[in-house]
Design an enzyme around this catalytic site. Sequence first.
Site, PDB file in Angstrom:
ATOM      1  N   HIS A  90      15.554   8.214 -11.041  1.00  0.00           N
ATOM      2  CA  HIS A  90      16.400   8.303  -9.849  1.00  0.00           C
ATOM      3  C   HIS A  90      17.864   8.520 -10.235  1.00  0.00           C
ATOM      4  O   HIS A  90      18.763   8.230  -9.436  1.00  0.00           O
ATOM      5  CB  HIS A  90      16.268   7.034  -8.997  1.00  0.00           C
ATOM      6  N   HIS A  91      18.114   9.023 -11.451  1.00  0.00           N
ATOM      7  CA  HIS A  91      19.527   9.226 -11.855  1.00  0.00           C
ATOM      8  C   HIS A  91      20.183  10.303 -11.004  1.00  0.00           C
ATOM      9  O   HIS A  91      21.395  10.328 -10.861  1.00  0.00           O
ATOM     10  CB  HIS A  91      19.626   9.574 -13.345  1.00  0.00           C
ATOM     11  N   LYS A  95      11.878  15.592  -8.075  1.00  0.00           N
ATOM     12  CA  LYS A  95      11.254  16.918  -7.939  1.00  0.00           C
ATOM     13  C   LYS A  95      10.070  17.035  -8.866  1.00  0.00           C
ATOM     14  O   LYS A  95      10.158  16.654 -10.039  1.00  0.00           O
ATOM     15  CB  LYS A  95      12.298  17.990  -8.313  1.00  0.00           C
ATOM     16  N   LYS A 154      13.136  18.291 -18.044  1.00  0.00           N
ATOM     17  CA  LYS A 154      13.172  19.726 -17.743  1.00  0.00           C
ATOM     18  C   LYS A 154      14.346  20.048 -16.817  1.00  0.00           C
ATOM     19  O   LYS A 154      15.107  20.988 -17.060  1.00  0.00           O
ATOM     20  CB  LYS A 154      11.846  20.108 -17.070  1.00  0.00           C
ATOM     21  N   LYS A 200       6.139  13.686 -10.061  1.00  0.00           N
ATOM     22  CA  LYS A 200       4.885  14.459 -10.125  1.00  0.00           C
ATOM     23  C   LYS A 200       3.877  13.802  -9.209  1.00  0.00           C
ATOM     24  O   LYS A 200       3.914  12.587  -8.976  1.00  0.00           O
ATOM     25  CB  LYS A 200       4.333  14.494 -11.553  1.00  0.00           C
ATOM     26  N   SER A 252      12.594  26.783  -7.503  1.00  0.00           N
ATOM     27  CA  SER A 252      12.398  25.767  -6.454  1.00  0.00           C
ATOM     28  C   SER A 252      13.753  25.214  -5.994  1.00  0.00           C
ATOM     29  O   SER A 252      13.968  24.957  -4.807  1.00  0.00           O
ATOM     30  CB  SER A 252      11.530  24.619  -6.974  1.00  0.00           C
TER      31      SER A 252
END
Length: 469
Positions: free
Chosen positions: A63-64, A69, A93, A105, A361
């Site tokens: 949550h930085h 995503k 990534k 994920k 995205s």
Amino acid sequence: MSGTYSFFQGVERNFDKAAVYTRFEKGILEQIKACNSVYRMKFPVRIGDNVEVIEAYRVQHSHHKLPCKGGIRYSMDVNQDEVMALAALMTYKCAIVNVPFGGAKGGIKIDPKKYTPFELEKITRRYATELVKKNFIGAGIDVPAPDYGTGAREMSWIADTFATLNPGDINALGCVTGKPVSQGGVTGRTEATGLGIFYGVREVVNVADDMKKVGLTPGIEGKRVVVQGLGNVGYHAAKFFAEAGAILVGLAEFEGGIYSEKGLNLEDVMAHRKSTGSILGFPGATDIKNNADTLEVDCDILIPAALEAVITGENAPRIKAKIIGEGANGPLTPDADAVLNAKGVIVVPDMYLNAGGVTVSYFEWLKNLSHVRFGRLDKRFSENQNASILNSFESMIGKKLGDAERRQIMHGPDEVDLVYSGLEDTMIGSYHEIREALMSSGAADLRTAAFVVAINKVGVAYEQLGIFP
């Protein structure tokens, strides 16, 4: 994947290897490594005359930065370890390609081939409802995307479910990416991951000093390429390599592989597979019964673009490629890494190389939040300006250019042009950040250097948030 191999522990091993080259204290490193939220759910769905209990997951690794995503996969191999590992890789990534998201994920433990579209829609919408109930989805919270076994169709079901449960949310479409263009998707998203792989490997191959070390000349043209996996990612990667002048000598799918020293025509292979149900038996090619053996054929560039852990300590010594571009998530185990690095093979890591999907995205998410498609405001202005420059140039030289040349010069950017341009710039810039870290940090390989880049960015974000006073 064998029962003893933990994908998440493999990611942690790579993290620990890189952490020694960073300046952060143990507590910060432990926080970066940890999965912040793991949501494991079971829900009932009526399938035909029976009620099935479906097992599903959503993991928010970091949550930085918000939103989190990461894709959603539908597979019988889905388990908590895999989803945690993939969520962690998403954090690193996003940091590597400078996309301001935390990693996440999701997965549903089903074989999507065994369900009708109507049944899949019921499962997908129920999963989306569970995410909404626990506040695990939203444009500013957590933004899923397609992954293995899912696509634009599933994303539109999720977006519609979210919008139905959040009436009046003007940014509802931004709750998920990879949607159909008609539902707020972005042009170029379908091929984004494969195109990103091509841009990344092309940049690696363009560095003359590095090519000299592996005995290759710079440039893509004439390089012999093998691609394992002809799904969306592998197909598009192979397509862009072939268009750039590379020779596709080997292709593999789950039913087996094919090899031809002279090269394979990708579209002909896909047409053959469509008509026969298999790539095997393709005219002029040698069949390889076991698809894993295709990884071991003689080539310059190998792109494993299927599932994780396909190259292990056992088969790594037989790999002949000079460059391995990780199209899939985690196709090499840490043991394979050690073997290939000792051989001097250039391994281009997944967390950089297949980041094309999350980069585009990000562009889609921005489009959803801005409520305007890319190019709408400046396309006509650019074309008018280009026409004015072209007319001045033609009057100076005293002759008209050909129609094709005029069209090319006058063309103002469409959405897809801007998406491709943004992706190309991202992949080029990010590779040189990793290469610089490789040379300056003391890291032994590109994967470790990529982790160093990611840890530094996430660590600084945590420090600046004041989480560690």
